[in-house]
Enzyme design. Structure first.
Site, short mmCIF file in Angstrom:
data_model
loop_
_atom_site.label_atom_id
_atom_site.label_comp_id
_atom_site.label_asym_id
_atom_site.label_seq_id
_atom_site.Cartn_x
_atom_site.Cartn_y
_atom_site.Cartn_z
N ASP A 99 0.87 -1.17 0.00
CA ASP A 99 0.00 0.00 0.00
C ASP A 99 0.91 1.22 0.00
OD1 ASP A 99 -2.19 1.87 0.68
OD2 ASP A 99 -3.28 0.06 1.23
N ALA B 95 -8.07 -3.15 1.04
CA ALA B 95 -7.22 -4.24 1.51
C ALA B 95 -6.11 -4.56 0.53
CB ALA B 95 -8.08 -5.48 1.74
N LYS B 96 -6.30 -4.19 -0.74
CA LYS B 96 -5.31 -4.42 -1.80
C LYS B 96 -4.82 -5.86 -1.82
CE LYS B 96 -4.18 0.47 -2.02
NZ LYS B 96 -4.87 1.02 -0.84
N ARG B 97 -5.77 -6.79 -1.79
CA ARG B 97 -5.45 -8.21 -1.77
C ARG B 97 -5.21 -8.76 -3.16
NH1 ARG B 97 -5.16 -6.75 3.02
NH2 ARG B 97 -6.08 -7.90 4.75
N THR B 121 -10.61 -3.65 -2.44
CA THR B 121 -9.57 -3.27 -3.39
C THR B 121 -8.60 -4.44 -3.58
OG1 THR B 121 -8.20 -2.25 -1.67
CG2 THR B 121 -9.71 -0.80 -2.85
#
Lengths: 270, 270
Positions: A99, B95-97, B121
């Protein structure tokens, strides 16, 4: 953990084996489901059965998040159990985080301080300032996605820029980041034909090879092209070990399969 | 949530504002720290104060994971509170998983089923099979990193392959995936000069613009180049709203700043 401790463990155990702890309640032996914390009880039994054959444990965080609070509790108990009973084991939070800087720092704190893992896997798309916060913790390591072994790896990782593939750019560029010596890399074993190329870019780094076994990686090829002067390989197996049996003998069968993999690795460790 | 409901909410409230809920215990008013669950109490007050001016809430998951079990508990209470009291709000787990298919499915279950967010996200590096599992849930959405606004975005997102930049390839390729209509995209507001290009590739998609405010995005430019026939924009502000004051009047100041942003958006919503 200092790298030297990891290297000594590999030497002593004649093993580069990492056991993936991806616990799926639908796949573990039925008799465990009656217990208070089946995920932790499963992990504890697997750890006791395999610790003499492996040098690392890698819980994939998704499998814990999927069970909400109970999952996090089981994760916390699992990492605490390893750190207390087998502190020589290298621990990997397979989380694939990344991130902006401020936020990556919060993830780093979560995995390095709150949970006390030795390392965490990270995703490179957002570049330098998304990874460097993970490299600011002493004796902690970030393991960055380089080349992955899944089908979708082809979508972007092989795009070419001036003769250099994206995954090669990722590896090369990352070497310039602050504290890059604390970086390791995820390299999909099924692309072992690329291992030579990767070793040219990263002669000294540790590579995490996910999926010898179910994901089809070939141990012989990986060792022949991936080893370096400090071994430089952490070779993961998950399903072949933890789901070797779904009956009451699951831990015994896990030990058996872990030992078999360790014995295949032994000739390469001198 | 169906897209139509989101669009109607934008129309009714004359707002495209998303409030980021990135709670840092070092930044919230001191008097809250004496309460049982300061993170949740802070969020509850912010939600009550801002809900009439915004159409979405976006907790960044890192900020909750950093506080371990207590953090997850606060996250769960926060999303439950929104879903119960303001079900019209679009909720984003930032969460950008992204992982291999099987594992992405576990993350999708965690955020869509266990926590009941409308969207999450995701990061594109591992390609198609790492994202498609998020698109299999009815009325749920995956918001994929396209172009980010951080410094490190330059490391890889602008690498060029046959005249196409990496972030453009990511956007284009994703259109071919199964259920791609459930995809939205993260587009860093500070690159609003690229918004025109992105709208050519994605005329119909919703874009999540992070960081009008602290991250320096320009609302006017974003609206002029980013709006489409169904608005197509979710514009986030975090620090400018939730940390507008660190005193007892924090909620009043948050409302004030949220209202100011809503009023700046109003002329663009017809």
């Amino acid at each position: 953990m200092q790298l030297q401790e990891l290297i000594e463990q590999i030497q002593q155990k004649k093993s580069m084996l990492c056991v993936g702890l991806d616990v799926d309640l639908e796949k573990i032996p039925k008799h465990l489901l009656e217990l208070d914390d089946p995920i932790f009880e499963f992990n504890k039994a697997i750890i006791e059965a395999t610790q003499e054959y492996c040098i690392a444990y890698k819980p994939n965080i998704a499998f814990y998040e999927a069970y909400g609070l109970k999952g996090w509790q089981a994760l916390q108990k699992t990492i605490n159990y390893i750190n207390e009973h087998y502190p020589e084991q290298f621990t990997i939070a397979d989380a694939k985080r990344g991130d902006i800087g401020n936020t990556s720092k919060m993830y780093a704190k979560a995995f390095f301080e709150d949970l006390n893992f030795d390392s965490v896997t990270v995703a490179p798309y957002m570049g330098k300032d998304s990874i460097e916060p993970f490299l600011q913790f002493k004796n902690k390591h970030a393991i960055m996605l380089g080349l992955t072994s899944n089908e979708g790896a082809k979508d972007f990782q092989f795009l070419e820029n001036k003769g250099t593939l994206l995954f090669e750019s990722v590896l090369k560029t990352s070497r310039t980041w602050v504290n890059s010596r604390q970086l390791m890399y995820v390299v999909g074993a099924t692309k072992s034909s690329y291992l030579k190329k990767i070793r040219q870019i990263l002669p000294d780094s540790f590579l995490l090879i996910p999926g010898v076994g179910a994901q089809g990686g070939n141990l012989k090829e990986v060792c022949e092209h991936g080893l370096n002067s400090t071994y430089g390989l952490i070779i993961n197996s998950t399903r072949g070990i933890i789901y070797a049996s779904q009956e009451e003998d699951f831990a015994i069968q896990a030990a058996y399969n872990a030992k078999a993999l360790q014995e295949q690795m032994e000739p390469y460790i001198t």
